[in-house]
Design a protein around this motif. Structure first.
Motif, short mmCIF file in Angstrom:
data_model
loop_
_atom_site.label_atom_id
_atom_site.label_comp_id
_atom_site.label_asym_id
_atom_site.label_seq_id
_atom_site.Cartn_x
_atom_site.Cartn_y
_atom_site.Cartn_z
N GLY A 131 50.29 23.71 -4.64
CA GLY A 131 51.23 23.26 -3.63
C GLY A 131 51.14 21.78 -3.32
N VAL A 132 50.23 21.07 -3.98
CA VAL A 132 50.00 19.66 -3.69
C VAL A 132 50.97 18.81 -4.50
CG1 VAL A 132 48.32 17.79 -3.65
CG2 VAL A 132 47.58 20.14 -3.27
N GLU A 133 51.72 17.98 -3.81
CA GLU A 133 52.72 17.17 -4.49
C GLU A 133 52.09 15.94 -5.11
OE1 GLU A 133 55.62 16.24 -1.60
OE2 GLU A 133 56.64 18.16 -1.77
N SER A 428 53.21 29.41 -4.07
CA SER A 428 53.55 28.34 -3.14
C SER A 428 55.04 28.06 -3.26
CB SER A 428 52.75 27.08 -3.46
OG SER A 428 53.15 26.00 -2.64
N SER A 430 58.56 25.73 -1.47
CA SER A 430 59.03 24.65 -0.60
C SER A 430 60.54 24.62 -0.63
CB SER A 430 58.46 23.30 -1.09
OG SER A 430 59.08 22.22 -0.41
N VAL A 460 57.43 24.95 4.05
CA VAL A 460 56.50 25.33 2.98
C VAL A 460 55.91 26.70 3.31
CG1 VAL A 460 55.94 22.96 2.33
CG2 VAL A 460 54.59 24.09 4.10
N TYR A 462 53.12 30.02 1.51
CA TYR A 462 52.15 30.34 0.48
C TYR A 462 51.69 31.79 0.63
CZ TYR A 462 48.18 30.65 3.66
OH TYR A 462 47.31 31.04 4.64
N THR A 510 50.97 20.37 2.95
CA THR A 510 50.68 21.30 1.87
C THR A 510 49.49 22.18 2.24
OG1 THR A 510 50.24 21.43 -0.51
CG2 THR A 510 49.06 19.74 0.70
#
Length: 764
Positions: A131-133, A428, A430, A460, A462, A510
């Protein structure tokens, strides 16, 4: 602080997004799509422009940002442009190679593309959760890549690539907080064009690509392109006698352009990607007597027979085939509608990608200790954008738009059984809705003000299921954010332009969905957004009847709530996790220059001076075996304070210089002499860790050949890493796997050793 970055392209098409309709880019259209619409056959048009420039001796670096050719010297934006010809001349054939030719850009490879890192001006994303951009967005023909790993492949049908430096969130969305890489491919044309290349090297790489573009009838145009490349690698697995650290890739793309009327146009495109990589990370240092997992009898002679660790080691011994397999496809529909003087642009895109990874986690052939890591990354992205654009040639110009994106990720993960067991499944998602606008107003002759803003809402969510701990968690959060850009530019003379910009950046919230996720992490909620404030001033100059350009940009950016790995104590329990660690400041100077010495000789170069420092990072993990004298503060848990320390992956100096000489041999043939020098000063891949320190290095490449004077064909013999200089683009401290004794592994670059090859190209 001073620096010198010089870059240029004689005879290049450039698309820069700070003028007219190009200002309205969002994350979904981070390629200047208005420019893309007018790029005639991509590289073919660039070559035509180049020939015109060469005839009168001027250096003409052009942009189609306002749907007409204009000099990039008049565009107030720090952007570097690379054409297909430049990429070929400098040996850039895949995404990872861009680090060689873009001084502000550093790309660090890993065992597979998901764990690779892309940073601009010392700012990147150093985390592995799904989920980390990314801090650096990547787009292809206006379509964003939800998964940065999708970009790590060949560049088969590129017309040009642009690297936009610094926060671009107002124009391009939340995944461009540090910058943007825009890849533009060949577009349909009114006339038939064919471009093809084939390459063979002395170390058994071979590949070919082609693109054909032209008309079907007066209303329909097309592009068909494909490429294939295969390289076994430069590491030998002595366990089975196979080469690893290689890759195999197949790319295909098609476009159909329909002019329904003079005011309505449609372009439908589709792409397909299929490939695989092999993994081999040689030990370049290993202490005498080091034991795998500190287990009696597990010496190097037992666990990696036939391998001699050392700085030049190109051998591994893995009893499991470490590799990745990936495939993906995507499509995009572009709609252009004229409403009197106004234009409406619509972009609809869909992308799907999957990467399966298989890793020999113990990195040995131990007969008793066997640990595997197996997983998959799956992504799906849908975007929709609509823009309203004013005419480009008026003193008051504007662009208004709305943007929608929906992205979903899945990650099954399994590791074990010998140590560090893990078995989990995470998802995840978004959803983003944004509105944006930008105004450019030449309120006094030659003096233009720019005001832009973006407002967005993001939700967001998850899920995480741990099959070992028998726990499941789920959550969601939403956030509203605004970013803006203010700018002022002054065209002092036809050859001198000065500008200043102030912009804010934003990187979305996130969840840290990695091994060790538990109730404590779930209860903390999402990691807060990362924000930035950026100041830039620059000057663009031309001299000697525009036979020389010289550009300077100064930047100073502050990041707050920086997202990075740290130690966090929750209810007395310490966790290593991604969170908001504090702040970072990055500042420096970027210079660009080129000189056409004669009609046949062009010199160019680029360099960046960078000062990137953590302004607040009080609780970072200690690296394995770090002592108190080296800054490790005793806990529990042990930690180090990195406040005031130089950021990782941020060399103080990075640059390149190029010579392009094409003298006439006969009235129909020209020679080809191209030489490039690439320099990177020392840097750390992990803060303060001497095992991940890469000293400064230089790489030289040389091309010699012959071409038709109209560039309809070209044959070139090239030598990369001419002086056989060894360096490491990524280093791994593996002490923890060997009883805290010295154990260092490396990911070797493509040009770890000198190699040569032949390239032949057609361009009709």
């Amino acid at each position: 602080m001073r620096g010198y970055q010089v870059s240029v392209a004689h005879a290049a098409l450039v698309a820069a997004c700070m003028a007219g309709s190009a200002h309205a880019q969002t994350q979904a259209s981070a390629v200047d799509t208005s420019a893309a619409a007018t790029v005639a056959a991509g590289a073919a048009a660039a070559q035509s422009a180049g020939k015109m420039a060469q005839d009168d001796g001027e250096i003409v670096v052009t942009t189609t940002a306002q749907k007409r050719f204009e000099n990039i010297q008049n565009v107030p934006l720090p952007v570097q442009v690379l054409t297909a010809e430049q990429l070929e001349a400098q040996g850039v054939r895949n995404f990872q190679d861009l680090t060689k030719v873009a001084p502000s850009l550093v790309i660090r490879p890993a065992e597979h593309p998901v764990n690779a890192n892309v940073s601009l001006r010392g700012v990147g994303t150093f985390a592995f959760g799904i989920g980390v951009e990314s801090s650096v967005a990547v787009t292809v023909d206006g379509v964003p890549l939800a998964f940065q790993a999708r970009a790590f492949t060949d560049l088969p049908d590129v017309a040009q690539i642009e690297v936009l430096r610094g926060p671009q969130s107002t124009l391009y969305g939340k995944a461009a907080s540090a910058g943007l890489i825009k890849i533009m491919t060949v577009q349909p044309t009114k006339d038939f064009h064919l471009k093809a290349n084939t390459t063979v090297t002395t170390d058994d790489e071979y590949g070919a690509n082609f693109s054909a573009t032209g008309p079907i009838n007066e209303d329909l145009g097309y592009v068909v392109s494909a490429s294939y490349s295969n390289w076994g690698g430069n590491v030998r697995n002595v366990y089975n006698g196979k080469d690893v650290n290689g890759r195999e890739t197949l790319n295909a793309r098609g476009k159909l352009n329909w002019e329904a009327s003079s005011d309505v146009k449609f372009r439908l495109s589709a792409n397909y990607l299929n490939g695989n990589t092999t993994v081999g990370r040689p030990f370049i240092a290993l202490a005498d007597g080091a034991l795998l997992r500190n287990t009696a009898g597990q010496t190097a002679a037992v666990t990696m027979p036939g391998v001699t660790p050392g700085p030049l080691n190109q051998q591994v011994s893995n009893d499991y085939p470490s590799r990745t397999k990936y495939w993906g496809w995507g499509s995009m529909l572009r709609t252009d509608i004229k409403l009197g003087k106004l234009s409406v642009l619509g972009l609809t895109s869909y992308d799907k990608f999957r990467l399966d990874d298989y890793l020999d986690h113990d990195d040995t052939a131990s007969p008793t200790i066997k640990n595997l890591q197996i997983g998959a990354f799956k992504s799906r992205l849908f975007t929709q954008e609509v823009r309203l654009l004013s005419p480009d040639d008026e003193a008051f110009r504007y662009a208004l738009g709305v943007y929608y994106a929906d992205v979903a990720f899945q990650r099954p993960f399994l590791r074990g059984p010998a140590f560090s067991p893990a078995d989990w499944y995470a998802t995840s998602g978004s959803r983003q809705v944004a509105a944006f606008g930008q105004i450019d107003w030449e309120f006094i002759r030659h003096l233009t003000a720019t005001v832009g803003g973006r407002a967005q809402n993001e939700r967001v969510k998850y899920t995480f299921r741990d099959n070992i701990a028998k726990g499941s968690w789920a959550g969601h959060a939403s956030d509203n954010a605004t970013t803006y850009r203010l700018g002022l530019s002054y065209q002092a003379t036809p050859d001198i332009m000065v500008f200043g910009n102030y912009a804010t950046g934003y990187k979305g919230q996130t969840y840290d969905l990695t091994t060790g996720f538990n109730t404590a992490r779930a209860n903390l909620g999402p990691i807060r957004p990362e924000t930035s404030k950026d100041k830039e001033i620059g000057i663009r100059t031309q001299f000697f009847n525009r036979r020389m350009t010289f550009n300077v940009t100064y930047f100073d950016t502050n990041y707050t709530d920086l997202q990075a790995q740290t130690i966090e104590t929750i209810n007395g329990t310490s966790n290593f996790r991604l969170t908001n660690v504090g702040g970072l400041n990055t500042k420096g100077l970027e210079f660009e220059t080129a000189a056409r010495v004669t009609r046949d000789l062009t010199l160019s170069g680029s360099a960046t001076y960078l000062d990137a420092t953590y302004t607040s990072f009080p609780a970072a993990p200690c690296f394995p075996t770090q002592t108190v004298a080296q800054g490790c503060i005793q806990g529990p848990p042990n930690y180090q304070n990195l406040t005031g320390t130089r950021a990782v992956q941020a060399p103080e100096w990075k640059g390149s210089a190029n010579i392009d000489y094409a003298p006439a041999i006969t009235d129909k043939l020209n020679g080809v002499v191209q030489a490039s020098w690439q320099y990177t000063s020392s840097l750390y891949y992990v803060s303060r860790d001497p095992q991940t320190f890469q000293p400064a290095f230089s790489i030289f490449n040389l091309n010699l050949g012959v071409r038709d004077h109209k560039r309809r064909w070209e044959g070139v013999l090239f030598v990369n890493n001419l002086f056989d200089k060894q360096y490491y683009p990524s280093l791994i401290n593996s002490d923890g796997n060997f009883g805290n004794k010295l154990a260092t592994q490396a990911v070797l670059p493509r040009d770890f050793r000198r190699y040569a090859g032949v390239r032949f190209g057609l361009n009709y």
